[in-house]
Design a protein around this motif. Structure first.
Motif, PDB file in Angstrom:
ATOM      1  N   PRO A 236      59.688  32.948  47.624  1.00 42.98           N
ATOM      2  CA  PRO A 236      58.919  32.311  46.395  1.00 42.98           C
ATOM      3  C   PRO A 236      59.835  31.934  45.257  1.00 42.98           C
ATOM      4  O   PRO A 236      60.501  33.057  44.776  1.00 42.98           O
ATOM      5  N   GLU A 237      59.482  30.937  44.601  1.00 46.82           N
ATOM      6  CA  GLU A 237      60.292  30.757  43.354  1.00 46.82           C
ATOM      7  C   GLU A 237      60.130  31.510  42.385  1.00 46.82           C
ATOM      8  O   GLU A 237      61.090  32.001  41.573  1.00 46.82           O
ATOM      9  N   LYS A 238      59.050  32.058  42.072  1.00 44.36           N
ATOM     10  CA  LYS A 238      58.589  32.941  40.878  1.00 44.36           C
ATOM     11  C   LYS A 238      59.278  34.322  41.274  1.00 44.36           C
ATOM     12  O   LYS A 238      59.854  34.733  40.054  1.00 44.36           O
ATOM     13  N   ILE A 239      59.388  34.807  42.599  1.00 45.23           N
ATOM     14  CA  ILE A 239      60.176  36.002  42.658  1.00 45.23           C
ATOM     15  C   ILE A 239      61.428  35.884  42.604  1.00 45.23           C
ATOM     16  O   ILE A 239      62.268  36.641  42.093  1.00 45.23           O
ATOM     17  N   ALA A 240      62.183  34.647  42.761  1.00 48.46           N
ATOM     18  CA  ALA A 240      63.412  34.459  42.793  1.00 48.46           C
ATOM     19  C   ALA A 240      63.887  34.381  41.154  1.00 48.46           C
ATOM     20  O   ALA A 240      64.987  34.803  40.870  1.00 48.46           O
ATOM     21  N   LYS A 242      62.522  36.337  39.105  1.00 45.83           N
ATOM     22  CA  LYS A 242      62.463  37.510  38.394  1.00 45.83           C
ATOM     23  C   LYS A 242      63.491  38.201  38.801  1.00 45.83           C
ATOM     24  O   LYS A 242      64.180  39.191  37.954  1.00 45.83           O
ATOM     25  N   VAL A 243      64.171  38.179  40.045  1.00 44.87           N
ATOM     26  CA  VAL A 243      65.385  38.624  40.549  1.00 44.87           C
ATOM     27  C   VAL A 243      66.543  38.349  39.531  1.00 44.87           C
ATOM     28  O   VAL A 243      67.470  39.054  39.251  1.00 44.87           O
ATOM     29  N   LEU A 244      66.696  36.886  39.364  1.00 41.37           N
ATOM     30  CA  LEU A 244      67.712  36.468  38.658  1.00 41.37           C
ATOM     31  C   LEU A 244      67.603  36.853  37.142  1.00 41.37           C
ATOM     32  O   LEU A 244      68.767  37.117  36.676  1.00 41.37           O
ATOM     33  N   ASN A 245      66.491  36.962  36.574  1.00 44.09           N
ATOM     34  CA  ASN A 245      66.435  37.510  35.330  1.00 44.09           C
ATOM     35  C   ASN A 245      66.729  38.983  35.144  1.00 44.09           C
ATOM     36  O   ASN A 245      67.435  39.271  34.154  1.00 44.09           O
ATOM     37  N   ASP A 246      66.519  39.619  36.024  1.00 43.11           N
ATOM     38  CA  ASP A 246      66.770  41.061  36.180  1.00 43.11           C
ATOM     39  C   ASP A 246      68.438  41.164  36.250  1.00 43.11           C
ATOM     40  O   ASP A 246      69.051  42.026  35.559  1.00 43.11           O
ATOM     41  N   HIS A 304      65.746  44.748  46.554  1.00 40.12           N
ATOM     42  CA  HIS A 304      64.677  44.775  47.546  1.00 40.12           C
ATOM     43  C   HIS A 304      63.481  44.493  46.713  1.00 40.12           C
ATOM     44  O   HIS A 304      63.290  44.950  45.652  1.00 40.12           O
ATOM     45  N   VAL A 305      62.675  43.612  46.971  1.00 37.59           N
ATOM     46  CA  VAL A 305      61.572  42.999  46.367  1.00 37.59           C
ATOM     47  C   VAL A 305      60.359  43.191  47.306  1.00 37.59           C
ATOM     48  O   VAL A 305      60.526  42.769  48.649  1.00 37.59           O
ATOM     49  N   ASP A 306      59.188  43.452  46.798  1.00 42.12           N
ATOM     50  CA  ASP A 306      57.905  43.473  47.609  1.00 42.12           C
ATOM     51  C   ASP A 306      57.223  42.275  47.594  1.00 42.12           C
ATOM     52  O   ASP A 306      57.788  41.276  47.190  1.00 42.12           O
ATOM     53  N   ARG A 307      56.300  42.128  48.342  1.00 38.37           N
ATOM     54  CA  ARG A 307      55.734  40.616  48.643  1.00 38.37           C
ATOM     55  C   ARG A 307      55.076  40.104  47.651  1.00 38.37           C
ATOM     56  O   ARG A 307      55.134  38.531  47.356  1.00 38.37           O
ATOM     57  N   THR A 308      54.672  40.688  46.831  1.00 39.41           N
ATOM     58  CA  THR A 308      54.081  40.254  45.383  1.00 39.41           C
ATOM     59  C   THR A 308      55.249  39.777  44.162  1.00 39.41           C
ATOM     60  O   THR A 308      54.764  39.288  43.320  1.00 39.41           O
ATOM     61  N   GLY A 309      56.297  40.544  44.582  1.00 41.70           N
ATOM     62  CA  GLY A 309      57.193  40.501  43.349  1.00 41.70           C
ATOM     63  C   GLY A 309      56.989  41.414  42.183  1.00 41.70           C
ATOM     64  O   GLY A 309      57.581  41.588  41.151  1.00 41.70           O
TER      65      GLY A 309
END
Length: 322
Positions: A236-240, A242-246, A304-309
């Protein structure tokens, strides 16, 4: 005495005396073969073996249960063996593996039912309680309920990114899992018996076979955690973001120097595994999510990212500016 008397009186020939002697021995049940004497033994046909009879209402209940599980007509089933038994305790009566040796007897029967090419074993109490052996495989693939098959295929399509119409169920086997831990693919489970009825379902996904455990109602669908979903599963784009920002905050690089190179949808067997634990217990408490690999300059960082982000964890082996 008669023979002796007649012989002494000389009124019988030797042949007649011998005949009468043999007749006397046989009448008394003595075996004279091989120069041995012993009591006469009745033949197998003369021995009546007491058969344990199963009450009619119980036999009907067992056959009905086997018919429901196998979807074979009662008229095509046969009880092949009945053994009257005293089960030493309820644990043993219920086919449990780790039983104590306490003695709380249950009177009943071990009943074997012939179902096509299989023999199914039941324990039945005198009060009509019926328990079937948990390791029996019940149905073939065509007997998986259509609504459950649809749920499994939808889950596979979501995880793999493969069109649902290209997927097929390779096999399905009805099964009684001995407890929830076994149902959930637990590797180290207690031997308690709290049965979960359902199916083992195998789905063909391209060149792979994915295994699911599904309960009888279809409300629980669990994929084997050893399965790695195909790379390229949609993140999902929103999770992507969050990962990039981290990664950006950790590396102090501009986002242009960071990119996602790979995503794998995955079921982590428990939170310890999800958190990159090196020494984890083998309990099964699944976490659905993704493994996400980023290229950060010349390094590859794994998240590792959970389903909800809501949970994002970076592999602690990654080195970089903090």
């Amino acid at each position: 005495m008669l023979l002796s008397h007649l012989k002494n009186n000389g009124k019988l020939s030797k042949a007649i005396v011998l005949t009468l002697a043999l007749s006397s021995l046989l009448a008394c049940g003595v075996d004279i073969s091989n120069n041995h004497t012993s009591g006469a033994i009745p033949s197998g046909e003369q021995i009546q073996i007491a058969q344990n009879t199963l009450p009619r209402n119980i036999s009907e209940a067992v056959l009905k249960d086997a018919s429901v599980r196998s979807r074979v007509q009662v008229s095509d089933l046969k009880i092949s063996q009945v053994t009257q038994t005293t089960f030493s305790n309820r644990c043993i009566f219920e086919f449990k593996k780790g039983c104590t040796k306490e003695y709380k007897p249950i009177q009943g029967w071990v009943v074997v039912v012939q179902v096509k090419e299989q023999s199914w074993t039941y324990h039945v109490s005198q009060y009509s309680q019926i328990v079937i052996e948990p390791n029996i495989n019940f149905f073939n693939a065509s007997q998986l309920p259509r609504n459950i098959a649809s749920k499994v295929l939808n889950d596979v399509a979501n995880r793999s990114g493969v069109n649902r119409n290209s997927l097929r169920i390779y096999s399905s086997t009805s099964k009684i899992f001995s407890n929830s831990c076994v149902f959930n693919f637990g590797e180290v489970c207690a031997e308690i018996y709290q049965p979960v009825e359902g199916w083992v379902v195998v789905v063909k996904v391209k060149e792979e076979s994915w295994t699911y455990h599904v309960n009888k109602s279809g409300s629980q669908i669990v994929i084997d955690p050893k399965i790695k979903a195909n790379e390229g599963s949609p993140l999902p784009e929103k999770i992507a973001e969050k990962v990039l920002n981290d990664a950006y905050q950790r590396s102090r690089l501009q986002t242009i120097g960071i990119r996602i190179t790979r995503t794998v949808q995955k079921t982590f067997s428990n939170s310890c595994v999800f958190n990159f634990g090196e020494i984890c217990t083998q309990q099964y408490d699944p976490v659905e999510g993704w493994a996400v690999v980023l290229k950060v300059n010349n390094q590859f960082w794994t998240y590792h990212v959970d389903r909800t982000g809501s949970r994002i964890v970076l592999d602690p082996k990654v080195t970089g500016d903090r």
